[in-house]
Write a protein that holds these residues in place. Structure first.
Motif, short mmCIF file in Angstrom:
data_model
loop_
_atom_site.label_atom_id
_atom_site.label_comp_id
_atom_site.label_asym_id
_atom_site.label_seq_id
_atom_site.Cartn_x
_atom_site.Cartn_y
_atom_site.Cartn_z
N ASN A 2 9.76 -6.90 -0.65
CA ASN A 2 10.98 -6.13 -0.91
C ASN A 2 10.59 -4.72 -1.32
O ASN A 2 9.69 -4.54 -2.15
N LEU A 3 11.26 -3.74 -0.74
CA LEU A 3 10.96 -2.36 -1.07
C LEU A 3 11.68 -1.95 -2.34
O LEU A 3 12.87 -2.20 -2.49
N ASP A 4 10.93 -1.31 -3.25
CA ASP A 4 11.58 -0.75 -4.42
C ASP A 4 11.75 0.76 -4.20
O ASP A 4 11.40 1.30 -3.14
N ASP A 5 12.30 1.44 -5.20
CA ASP A 5 12.57 2.88 -5.06
C ASP A 5 11.30 3.68 -4.79
O ASP A 5 11.32 4.64 -4.01
N VAL A 6 10.19 3.30 -5.40
CA VAL A 6 8.93 4.02 -5.19
C VAL A 6 8.47 3.85 -3.74
O VAL A 6 8.05 4.82 -3.10
N ASP A 7 8.53 2.63 -3.22
CA ASP A 7 8.14 2.39 -1.83
C ASP A 7 8.97 3.24 -0.87
O ASP A 7 8.44 3.84 0.06
N VAL A 8 10.27 3.28 -1.11
CA VAL A 8 11.15 4.07 -0.24
C VAL A 8 10.78 5.55 -0.33
O VAL A 8 10.72 6.24 0.70
N LYS A 9 10.49 6.04 -1.51
CA LYS A 9 10.09 7.44 -1.67
C LYS A 9 8.78 7.72 -0.94
O LYS A 9 8.64 8.76 -0.28
N ILE A 10 7.83 6.81 -1.04
CA ILE A 10 6.56 6.96 -0.32
C ILE A 10 6.82 7.02 1.18
O ILE A 10 6.28 7.88 1.89
N LEU A 11 7.63 6.09 1.69
CA LEU A 11 7.93 6.07 3.12
C LEU A 11 8.60 7.36 3.57
O LEU A 11 8.28 7.90 4.64
N LYS A 12 9.52 7.87 2.78
CA LYS A 12 10.20 9.12 3.14
C LYS A 12 9.22 10.29 3.20
O LYS A 12 9.27 11.11 4.12
N ILE A 13 8.32 10.36 2.23
CA ILE A 13 7.33 11.44 2.22
C ILE A 13 6.42 11.35 3.44
O ILE A 13 6.19 12.34 4.14
N LEU A 14 5.89 10.15 3.71
CA LEU A 14 4.98 9.99 4.85
C LEU A 14 5.68 10.16 6.18
O LEU A 14 5.09 10.66 7.14
N THR A 20 0.39 13.94 4.54
CA THR A 20 0.48 14.19 3.10
C THR A 20 -0.60 13.37 2.38
O THR A 20 -0.70 12.15 2.56
N ALA A 21 -1.40 14.03 1.59
CA ALA A 21 -2.47 13.37 0.85
C ALA A 21 -1.88 12.42 -0.18
O ALA A 21 -0.82 12.69 -0.76
N LEU A 22 -2.58 11.31 -0.41
CA LEU A 22 -2.12 10.35 -1.40
C LEU A 22 -2.05 11.00 -2.79
O LEU A 22 -1.15 10.68 -3.57
N SER A 23 -2.95 11.91 -3.06
CA SER A 23 -2.91 12.61 -4.36
C SER A 23 -1.65 13.46 -4.48
O SER A 23 -1.08 13.57 -5.58
N GLU A 24 -1.19 14.03 -3.38
CA GLU A 24 0.04 14.83 -3.40
C GLU A 24 1.26 13.92 -3.61
O GLU A 24 2.18 14.26 -4.34
N ILE A 25 1.25 12.77 -2.96
CA ILE A 25 2.35 11.81 -3.17
C ILE A 25 2.37 11.37 -4.63
O ILE A 25 3.43 11.32 -5.25
N ALA A 26 1.20 11.08 -5.16
CA ALA A 26 1.11 10.66 -6.56
C ALA A 26 1.64 11.76 -7.48
O ALA A 26 2.37 11.48 -8.44
N ARG A 27 1.30 13.01 -7.19
CA ARG A 27 1.79 14.12 -8.00
C ARG A 27 3.31 14.22 -7.94
O ARG A 27 3.98 14.33 -8.96
N ARG A 28 3.86 14.13 -6.72
CA ARG A 28 5.32 14.23 -6.56
C ARG A 28 6.06 13.11 -7.27
O ARG A 28 7.16 13.31 -7.77
N LEU A 29 5.46 11.93 -7.30
CA LEU A 29 6.13 10.77 -7.90
C LEU A 29 5.68 10.53 -9.34
O LEU A 29 6.12 9.56 -9.95
N ASP A 30 4.80 11.41 -9.84
CA ASP A 30 4.29 11.30 -11.21
C ASP A 30 3.68 9.92 -11.45
O ASP A 30 4.02 9.21 -12.39
#
Length: 152
Positions: A2-14, A20-30
């Motif tokens: 099941n996708l949670d809000d973080v998974d959906v945000k990751i999918l939208k970014i990618l 997009t670097a994983l470090s950049e995704i991590a920064r955006r999502l804190d």
């Protein structure tokens, strides 16, 4: 999975930029980079992310003739025809349908003779009864991105 809000945000970014670097995704999502890495790996393993690729400009590459071909097949043979059509590189999409046609193809070619050659090949396929073709005059919208949310 099941996708949670973080998974959906990751999918939208990618989906917006697969580079997009994983470090950049991590920064955006804190969040931590290791956590994002684990989540992306899970999304890939579970099939939510199927591929990473560049989106090419068809017009600049000279593949600016788009057509939609409806294919009628002999009863019970539409799946086997679809599998064979999948080998044609000019065909971008193949959909099995309900209604008047059995299959709908989206094709991209460089010129009308390419379309004529493709139609000739399709017409010779065993179990193809007929085709009908619509040529696109102009592309108003063509989008590969999916409108995703966390609704399920």
């Amino acid at each position: 999975m099941n996708l949670d809000d973080v998974d959906v945000k990751i999918l939208k970014i990618l989906q917006a930029d697969g580079r997009t670097a994983l470090s950049e995704i991590a920064r955006r999502l804190d969040m931590g980079t290791a956590t994002i890495h684990e989540r992306v790996n899970s999304l890939e393993e579970d099939g939510y992310i199927r591929d990473y690729r560049a989106v090419l400009d068809a017009d600049l590459l000279g593949l600016d003739h788009v057509a939609f071909i409806r294919v009628n097949t002999e009863a019970g043979h539409f799946s086997e025809v679809a599998e064979r059509l999948a080998e044609e590189t000019a065909i971008q999409e193949i959909h099995e349908l309900t209604g008047d046609a059995d299959l709908l193809l989206k094709v991209r070619v460089s010129d009308r003779s390419g379309l004529t050659d493709l139609l000739s090949r399709i017409g010779k396929y065993d179990a193809v009864r007929s085709t009908a073709t619509d040529v696109a005059l102009r592309n108003v919208k063509e989008e590969q991105r999916l409108d995703i949310s966390n609704d399920g």
